[in-house]
Design a protein around this motif. Structure first.
Motif, PDB file in Angstrom:
ATOM      1  N   UNK A   1       0.873  -1.560   0.201  1.00 23.10           N
ATOM      2  CA  UNK A   1      -0.117   0.033  -0.082  1.00 23.10           C
ATOM      3  C   UNK A   1       0.526   0.634  -0.117  1.00 23.10           C
ATOM      4  N   UNK A   2       2.290   1.559   0.658  1.00 22.19           N
ATOM      5  CA  UNK A   2       3.167   2.432   0.531  1.00 22.19           C
ATOM      6  C   UNK A   2       3.674   2.822  -0.842  1.00 22.19           C
ATOM      7  N   UNK A   3       3.274   2.731  -1.426  1.00 20.86           N
ATOM      8  CA  UNK A   3       3.489   2.847  -3.125  1.00 20.86           C
ATOM      9  C   UNK A   3       2.810   3.851  -3.427  1.00 20.86           C
ATOM     10  N   UNK A   4       1.623   3.896  -3.467  1.00 19.61           N
ATOM     11  CA  UNK A   4       0.803   4.726  -3.620  1.00 19.61           C
ATOM     12  C   UNK A   4       1.530   6.368  -2.657  1.00 19.61           C
ATOM     13  N   UNK A   5       2.357   5.993  -1.970  1.00 13.17           N
ATOM     14  CA  UNK A   5       3.108   7.763  -1.437  1.00 13.17           C
ATOM     15  C   UNK A   5       3.985   7.596  -2.819  1.00 13.17           C
ATOM     16  N   UNK A   6       4.988   6.623  -3.783  1.00 15.10           N
ATOM     17  CA  UNK A   6       5.581   6.726  -4.621  1.00 15.10           C
ATOM     18  C   UNK A   6       4.955   7.645  -5.730  1.00 15.10           C
TER      19      UNK A   6
END
Length: 246
Positions: A53-58
């Motif tokens: 889910x943290x790839x969303x910030x990328x």
């Protein structure tokens, strides 16, 4: 899909029943209406591992840099052995050695491509993604590291962390075209609309994972994450003018 007062009470009871029946699982749930108001929340401010889910910030940071002119979406980036990772993604199976930045974002959004994530992250910078999260007022939500085949003691313990209240707020801002700017929001929403993982929250709608845009007037934009012991899903479900972000 906008719940009535009775529907909201039923929703809250369903969530309570699910939490009560799974005492050995750490759950967190947050759902917001079209205006961004939280309809229901459980363990909203708990910091939890969120896998991919943290790839969303990328993706948000790439979209931001695209709008400021720091990045050109047509620029080709090359994958190198040091950045290649197994598991999720399809670039590892393709012969092409370099892809445009915009194409890499589609790979990250659609199939959570690990190699594309690392190649983008090397160009954008992990520190810049951290600065973005801080500017958005995110306290519990962060992309902590590159994707790795092996995560050792010298690495951050997880790829990313987050809290459901922060993540549902971020998805609600995207749905209202209010995350940084309308142009940034539109770009990220377009990428997320290609997502093929409808196995969690979105499974309730019975849509085709490979072709679901606008099916039955339902639009789903989501990002999932899975690691051993971790299942996470954040997104927005819209039907006509009715919208829920979770």
């Amino acid at each position: 899909i906008q719940p009535t007062a009775q529907g909201l009470r039923m929703l809250q009871r369903s969530i309570d029943d699910a939490l009560g029946a799974a005492a050995d699982i750490d759950w967190a749930v947050s759902i917001r209406d079209a205006a961004g108001c939280e309809l229901t929340c459980r363990n909203g401010d708990c910091t939890m591992e969120t896998a991919s889910v943290g790839k969303l910030l990328l993706l948000v940071e790439v979209a931001r840099q695209r709008e400021t002119g720091e990045l050109n979406g047509a620029i080709l980036l090359r994958k190198t052995p040091a950045l290649e990772v197994a598991d999720s993604g399809i670039w590892q199976y393709l012969h092409v050695g370099e892809l445009a930045i915009d194409d890499l974002c589609v790979l990250v959004a659609s199939v959570s491509d690990n190699t594309a994530t690392n190649v983008l992250l090397e160009r954008v910078g992990l520190d810049r993604v951290g600065e973005l999260a801080e500017s958005l007022g995110l306290v519990h939500t962060a992309l902590l590291d590159y994707v790795r085949d092996r995560r050792g003691a010298e690495h951050p313990p997880a790829l990313s962390t987050g809290s459901v209240s922060e993540l549902s707020r971020l998805m609600s801002q995207l749905s209202r075209r209010a995350l940084i700017s309308p142009a940034v929001s539109d770009r990220v929403n377009a990428w997320l609309a290609t997502g093929v993982d409808l196995s969690m929250v979105a499974s309730a709608f019975g849509l085709d994972p490979l072709s679901h845009a606008g099916t039955r007037n339902i639009d789903i934009r989501n990002k999932t994450g899975a690691d051993p012991g971790v299942r996470a899903d954040v997104g927005t479900i819209a039907q006509g003018a009715d919208t829920l972000s979770y």
